[in-house]
Design an enzyme around this catalytic site. Structure first.
Site, mmCIF file in Angstrom:
data_model
loop_
_atom_site.group_PDB
_atom_site.id
_atom_site.type_symbol
_atom_site.label_atom_id
_atom_site.label_comp_id
_atom_site.label_asym_id
_atom_site.label_seq_id
_atom_site.Cartn_x
_atom_site.Cartn_y
_atom_site.Cartn_z
ATOM 1 C CE LYS A 9 0.934 1.385 4.407
ATOM 2 N NZ LYS A 9 1.603 2.615 4.791
ATOM 3 C CG ASP A 135 -0.304 -0.190 8.275
ATOM 4 O OD1 ASP A 135 -1.123 0.654 8.694
ATOM 5 O OD2 ASP A 135 0.870 0.086 7.952
#
Ligand code: C5P
Length: 298
Positions: A9, A135
């Site tokens: 990401k 995350d």
């Protein structure tokens, strides 16, 4: 045996709203999956053990690896006490602000759910993921989302923006904890930038998206690692477009509207940087991986 892709990401925005009683920081950020992925192969281990293998010397292969943690968390939560052999083909740079370790952990959660036929929902897997790292829930879901809390509270963002991403990984290993630890109270954000970014994404307005990219941790990482700040300036000069940092860094990235413009920037940066990657947004969790080729020849 099955294969799971663990996508990296980038942060389009990262605002820190304050420090929490639990020592973590309250964040508000827009995260976007890109098509740079580790490839994990999961195989039943008849001996009942959890074992790891990887093609990279930069990751630990014992219980410290988040993929190993994820397998243990999955066993504890599901009550399935079987063994698994995990092979990680590492493509995502390590300790780089791209959530590589979290993506591997998420891929293990998704993969074991399939391998062991446990039928857990994405919501359940994401909730288990929060115990592994901030995350991990986002990496379980993928796509685009606003993440709040310590990063685990997700609000999906549906958009159809196609953008190209050129990543530059400076040869510096950054500890997320050190960067958050060095953030000063006066650097906290007064208001989050995510609403503006979500509007720009929804409108498919590339220029507004690029103009809205912001990361309050960038000045902190640049302070701790001045060589990253110098490199960012050089990348900006060579690329001729704005340069941003993902997560706690040190990975820098440029957003480009077309494949052609991204390829020009990619080739210009390869002239002086060893690790440059050409990728693109992965808006849908179901899209197959493509691109994301490192400049380093195998
Ligand atoms: O959750 P994770 O283990 O990835 O976080 C690594 C470190 O980053 C934490 O130990 C904490 O010091 C810092 N952190 C934080 N606030 C967050 C996320 C991480 O302070 N929202």
């Amino acid at each position: 045996m099955l294969v799971e892709h663990a996508f990296a990401k980038i942060n389009l925005t990262l605002d820190v709203m304050g420090r929490r009683p639990d020592g973590y920081h309250e964040v508000d950020m827009v995260m976007q999956t890109i098509d740079l992925a580790d490839v994990l192969t999961l195989e039943e281990d008849p001996a009942g053990a959890i074992t790891l293998e990887a093609n990279a010397s930069s990751v630990p292969l014992d219980e410290r690896n988040l993929a190993h943690v994820a397998a243990r968390v999955f066993r504890a939560n599901s009550g399935v006490n079987r063994g698994v052999r995990i092979l990680i083909d590492k493509q995502i740079p390590v300790a780089a602000g791209l959530a590589g370790g979290s993506a591997d952990a998420a891929a293990v959660l998704r993969g074991l759910n399939r391998l062991w036929g446990t039928g857990k929902t994405t919501d359940e897997l994401a909730a288990w993921g929060a115990a592994i790292g901030s995350d991990v829930p986002f990496c379980v879901r993928r796509g685009c989302a606003v993440a709040r809390g310590r990063g685990e509270r997700l609000e999906p963002v549906n958009h159809r923006m196609h953008a190209w991403v050129v990543l530059v990984r400076p040869p510096v290993f950054v500890s997320t904890g050190d960067v958050y630890g060095a953030l000063r109270a006066e650097e906290y954000s007064r208001r989050p930038r995510s609403p503006e970014m979500v509007r720009a994404l929804a409108a498919g307005d590339f220029e507004a998206v690029r103009a809205g990219v912001h990361n309050v941790l960038a000045p902190v990482t640049f302070r701790l690692y001045p060589e990253v700040a110098r490199l960012a300036e050089r990348v900006r000069h060579v690329a001729g477009v704005p340069v941003h940092m993902s997560g706690s860094g040190p990975t820098l990235f440029c957003l480009l509207p077309t494949r052609g413009s991204a390829q020009r920037v990619y080739h210009a940066l390869r002239g002086f940087m060893r690790e440059v990657y050409l990728c693109r947004f992965l808006p849908s969790a179901l899209a197959p991986p493509r691109g994301g080729r490192p400049s380093v020849e195998p």
